[in-house]
Design an enzyme around this catalytic site. Structure first.
Site, PDB file in Angstrom:
ATOM      1  N   ARG A 103       0.828  -1.204   0.000  1.00 13.95           N
ATOM      2  CA  ARG A 103       0.000   0.000   0.000  1.00 13.95           C
ATOM      3  C   ARG A 103       0.858   1.248   0.000  1.00 13.95           C
ATOM      4  O   ARG A 103       1.930   1.290   0.597  1.00 13.95           O
ATOM      5  CB  ARG A 103      -0.885   0.009   1.242  1.00 13.95           C
ATOM      6  CG  ARG A 103      -1.737   1.260   1.375  1.00 13.95           C
ATOM      7  CD  ARG A 103      -2.633   1.194   2.574  1.00 13.95           C
ATOM      8  NE  ARG A 103      -2.025   1.914   3.694  1.00 13.95           N
ATOM      9  CZ  ARG A 103      -2.670   2.208   4.821  1.00 13.95           C
ATOM     10  NH1 ARG A 103      -3.919   1.830   5.000  1.00 13.95           N
ATOM     11  NH2 ARG A 103      -2.060   2.847   5.783  1.00 13.95           N
ATOM     12  N   CYS A 105      -0.006   5.382   0.856  1.00 14.11           N
ATOM     13  CA  CYS A 105      -1.029   6.268   1.381  1.00 14.11           C
ATOM     14  C   CYS A 105      -0.444   7.670   1.446  1.00 14.11           C
ATOM     15  O   CYS A 105       0.561   7.879   2.132  1.00 14.11           O
ATOM     16  CB  CYS A 105      -1.504   5.814   2.760  1.00 14.11           C
ATOM     17  SG  CYS A 105      -2.904   6.760   3.385  1.00 14.11           S
TER      18      CYS A 105
END
Length: 125
Positions: A103, A105
């Site tokens: 991920r 972010c």
């Protein structure tokens, strides 16, 4: 390699020159989803928790229409309007992405419709 467009009425319609998702080989690439309620076409959720929940519902529908799921996610990219929302966003995110895909972010200056969160996913079929 053939590309297949993914479309479902259970998630917000693409409002520009893009698809909800594209299947390429055994992978699906979703467009970023924002917290639009597909039934009304508007942003109704207020606050990061409610908006993140709507984003996840939308992503779930797009992944399902492609023949995939949250469990098959390999990479997500998450955009927050305010990094102070990081912890609250993670609470919602963690309920859906239980396999903990890779991920990124980031906080961004502005998101479409001035929403608080947008998420895109790459997953296997």
């Amino acid at each position: 390699m053939e590309l297949k467009k993914v479309s479902t009425e259970k998630a917000p319609a693409a409002i520009g020159p893009y698809s909800q998702a594209i299947i390429c080989g055994e992978m699906v690439f979703t467009s970023g989803q924002i917290p639009i309620n597909p039934a009304s076409g508007s942003v109704e959720a207020e606050g990061i928790t409610a908006q993140a929940e709507q984003v996840m519902k939308n992503l779930g529908e797009v992944l399902s229409a492609a023949g995939s799921s949250f469990e098959k996610a390999v990479k997500t990219t998450c955009f927050l309007a305010d990094m102070n929302d990081f912890a609250a966003f993670n609470e919602v995110y963690g309920k859906y992405f239980t396999t903990k895909p890779a991920r990124s972010c980031v906080a961004v200056k502005t998101l479409p419709k001035n929403v608080l969160v947008e998420v895109e996913v790459i997953a296997t079929l």
